[in-house]
Design an enzyme around this catalytic site. Structure first.
Site, mmCIF file in Angstrom:
data_model
loop_
_atom_site.group_PDB
_atom_site.id
_atom_site.type_symbol
_atom_site.label_atom_id
_atom_site.label_comp_id
_atom_site.label_asym_id
_atom_site.label_seq_id
_atom_site.Cartn_x
_atom_site.Cartn_y
_atom_site.Cartn_z
ATOM 1 N N GLY A 247 -9.839 68.985 54.591
ATOM 2 C CA GLY A 247 -9.908 68.070 53.277
ATOM 3 C C GLY A 247 -8.748 68.031 51.988
ATOM 4 N N PRO A 281 -7.657 71.803 58.927
ATOM 5 C CA PRO A 281 -6.802 70.734 58.226
ATOM 6 C C PRO A 281 -6.633 69.643 59.400
ATOM 7 C CG PRO A 281 -5.679 72.522 58.661
ATOM 8 C CD PRO A 281 -7.002 73.147 59.112
ATOM 9 N N GLY A 282 -6.672 68.364 58.729
ATOM 10 C CA GLY A 282 -6.140 67.244 59.519
ATOM 11 C C GLY A 282 -5.262 66.476 58.918
ATOM 12 N N ARG A 283 -5.277 65.862 57.854
ATOM 13 C CA ARG A 283 -4.466 65.001 57.326
ATOM 14 C C ARG A 283 -3.314 66.032 56.587
ATOM 15 N NH1 ARG A 283 -5.892 60.542 54.341
ATOM 16 N NH2 ARG A 283 -8.099 61.226 54.512
ATOM 17 N N ARG A 319 -5.898 51.835 56.676
ATOM 18 C CA ARG A 319 -6.378 52.791 55.435
ATOM 19 C C ARG A 319 -6.239 51.975 54.176
ATOM 20 N NH1 ARG A 319 -4.094 56.668 53.430
ATOM 21 N NH2 ARG A 319 -5.806 57.664 52.470
ATOM 22 N N TYR A 323 -9.974 51.651 52.674
ATOM 23 C CA TYR A 323 -10.521 52.197 51.290
ATOM 24 C C TYR A 323 -9.392 51.947 50.300
ATOM 25 C CZ TYR A 323 -10.517 55.945 54.955
ATOM 26 O OH TYR A 323 -10.425 56.735 55.945
ATOM 27 N N CYS A 352 -5.887 37.666 60.764
ATOM 28 C CA CYS A 352 -6.439 36.620 60.254
ATOM 29 C C CYS A 352 -7.692 37.171 59.336
ATOM 30 C CB CYS A 352 -7.215 35.899 61.189
ATOM 31 S SG CYS A 352 -5.868 35.147 62.232
ATOM 32 N N GLU A 353 -7.201 38.037 58.283
ATOM 33 C CA GLU A 353 -8.357 38.647 57.437
ATOM 34 C C GLU A 353 -7.569 38.879 56.026
ATOM 35 O OE1 GLU A 353 -11.449 39.506 58.155
ATOM 36 O OE2 GLU A 353 -11.298 39.390 60.272
ATOM 37 N N TYR A 381 -4.867 59.520 60.152
ATOM 38 C CA TYR A 381 -5.866 58.320 60.194
ATOM 39 C C TYR A 381 -5.127 56.910 60.396
ATOM 40 C CZ TYR A 381 -8.591 62.393 58.653
ATOM 41 O OH TYR A 381 -9.178 63.522 58.727
HETATM 42 C C1 LIG Z 1 -12.332 64.825 59.268
HETATM 43 C C2 LIG Z 1 -12.918 66.303 59.313
HETATM 44 C C3 LIG Z 1 -11.714 67.119 58.951
HETATM 45 C C4 LIG Z 1 -10.459 66.991 58.544
HETATM 46 O O1 LIG Z 1 -10.251 66.236 57.255
HETATM 47 P P1 LIG Z 1 -8.819 66.147 56.663
HETATM 48 O O2 LIG Z 1 -9.224 65.493 55.297
HETATM 49 O O3 LIG Z 1 -8.044 65.136 57.474
HETATM 50 O O4 LIG Z 1 -8.349 67.633 56.575
HETATM 51 C C5 LIG Z 1 -12.238 68.667 58.967
HETATM 52 N N1 LIG Z 1 -13.491 69.090 59.393
HETATM 53 C C6 LIG Z 1 -14.385 68.060 59.735
HETATM 54 C C7 LIG Z 1 -15.830 68.363 60.280
HETATM 55 C C8 LIG Z 1 -14.107 66.600 59.600
HETATM 56 O O5 LIG Z 1 -14.970 65.805 59.935
#
Ligand SMILES: *Cc1c(COP(=O)(O)O)cnc(C)c1O
Length: 423
Positions: A247, A281-283, A319, A323, A352-353, A381
């Site tokens: 997150g 961490p993802g993002r 994205r 959002y 077409c949106e 994402y």
């Molecule tokens: C999506 C998600 C993440 C990653 O979130 P980021 O904002 O991309 O860091 C981590 N844990 C869970 C359970 C998620 O669903």
């Protein structure tokens, strides 16, 4: 820096009026691979991962990259090479992760809707831990584990009821969302888990949302969740794993999120050293490591509004449509007499949106048809949320590393669009 143009991505820079990503001239790259195309910086991925690593180095920990942000196997291989694992949300992600060589003992599995088939697949492959989100899910995991006569490690995903400053579509830790067990019910939930023969409940998990740029929501959630630990001990449950989710936000425009080091310094004060910390961490890992390059197709003026119609769309990067997310957009070729011919443009795709836009009211120089634009911070994402809507083939993906580049996914062909159809 050129007048009126700013870059947010560290690995992008202008040299002799041309835009480079690491040491690669993007114009050469798009000549080879065409557009739209996703390009990732291997060294940015490594740096981002290492920032988390150094934030946790005094602890027992595991970094599980949230692969839904971008699940290309080459990216997973880089994470694997750095010693990381993954956070998965589906059987498909488990398949990809195993296929990329991620070790099962470094895989954590969250999600409110794990199917029986997915649970079987994960148990058979001996993943580290299930992050449980409901009673019915716990019952099913226990049943399946019994069938294979295995005791399965589980954590409870806690909904800590904290507010975040992020978009409501990506806020997951507030009261009333579908995620986790409400914090006031967690003790009872563990009592229930403790009587399930095949579940070994030793973990607490939370993930409060995405693109969070302040420390406070993380801090509030951590404090609330760790306060459960002594209460659980009183009923004979010893917590060993604390999974603090992902997150952490990144800079898309003017945000100033904390670094992982700063974030952890604040959080870890409240976390006992006996716990194994998992983070997801993802993002943060892949967001600023990726860009989307697109070509200008047409100009169009409607009333006093200028549109630049480009060859990338919401099917490549949803994205903005989804959002209202902001992505900085810059040209890959600039000139010295810049600034004189600047104007405001809405950058839109061919779909077409009306919601098919990449950016609105962007100050850009006078571009010719066939010129290229870079959409920054598109690594997370981006491709993973891309679709074939309007029967648009998905774009190619390229990895750059210093002065080398290589393809990590082929551009889809028209024949790919119909391959699974039966008629
Ligand atoms: C999506 C998600 C993440 C990653 O979130 P980021 O904002 O991309 O860091 C981590 N844990 C869970 C359970 C998620 O669903």
């Amino acid at each position: 820096m050129k007048k009126g143009i700013f870059l947010v991505t560290e690995k992008l820079h202008y040299k002799d009026n041309k835009l480079f990503f690491e040491n690669i001239d993007l114009k050469t790259l798009v000549k080879t691979y065409k557009t739209p195309v996703y390009v990732y910086s291997k060294n940015q991925i490594i740096e981002n991962y290492k920032n988390y690593d150094s934030a946790l180095k005094d602890r027992a920990y595991l970094i599980c990259y949230a692969m839904k942000a971008n699940s290309n196997r080459e990216i997973l291989k880089i994470i694997n090479g750095l010693g990381g694992g993954v956070d998965i949300t589906s059987g498909g992600e488990l398949y990809r992760a195993l296929n990329a060589g991620i070790k099962p003992e470094k895989i954590v599995y969250a999600g409110v809707g794990k199917s029986e088939q997915e649970i079987i697949y994960a148990i058979k492959n001996k993943i580290l831990i299930f992050n449980i989100e409901s009673k019915e899910e716990a019952i099913l995991i226990n049943k399946v584990a019994g069938r294979y006569n295995k005791k399965v490690l589980v954590a409870v995903r806690v909904n800590p009821h904290v507010q975040t400053n992020t978009h409501s579509h990506i806020s997951t830790g507030e009261e009333g969302t579908k995620f986790g067990i409400p914090i006031n019910e967690v003790i009872d939930f563990f009592k229930f888990l403790s009587i399930q023969k095949y579940l070994d409940a030793k973990g607490l998990h939370f993930h409060i949302g995405s693109q969070i740029t302040q420390i406070n929501p993380f801090l509030a959630a951590t404090k609330k969740v760790v306060s459960l630990i002594p209460k659980l001990r009183q009923i004979g449950i010893k917590i060993k794993y604390l999974d603090i989710g992902g997150g952490l936000g990144i800079k898309y425009k003017t945000e100033e999120p904390p670094t992982p080091v700063k974030l952890m310094k604040n959080l870890l004060k409240f976390v006992s050293k006996d716990l194994i910390i998992i983070c997801e961490p993802g993002r943060y890992i892949i967001g600023n490591s990726g860009i989307l390059v697109t070509k200008v197709l047409y100009h169009k003026t409607v009333g006093n509004k200028n549109f630049l119609i480009v060859d990338a769309s919401m099917t490549d990067l949803i994205r903005p449509a989804f959002y209202g997310a902001y992505h900085n957009i810059v040209p890959i070729q600039v000139t010295d007499c810049f600034g004189e011919n600047m104007d405001y443009y809405d950058i839109v795709g061919p779909v077409c949106e009306t919601s098919d836009f990449l950016g609105k009211k962007r100050l850009l120089p006078n571009l010719e048809n066939g010129d290229y634009l870079v959409v920054e911070c598109a690594g997370a994402y981006g491709f993973s949320m891309s679709s074939n809507y309007n029967s648009r083939p998905k774009s190619a993906e390229i990895m750059v590393s210093e002065n080398k580049f290589y393809k990590i996914r082929d551009r889809e062909k028209y024949s790919d669009l119909v391959r699974k159809e039966i008629c």
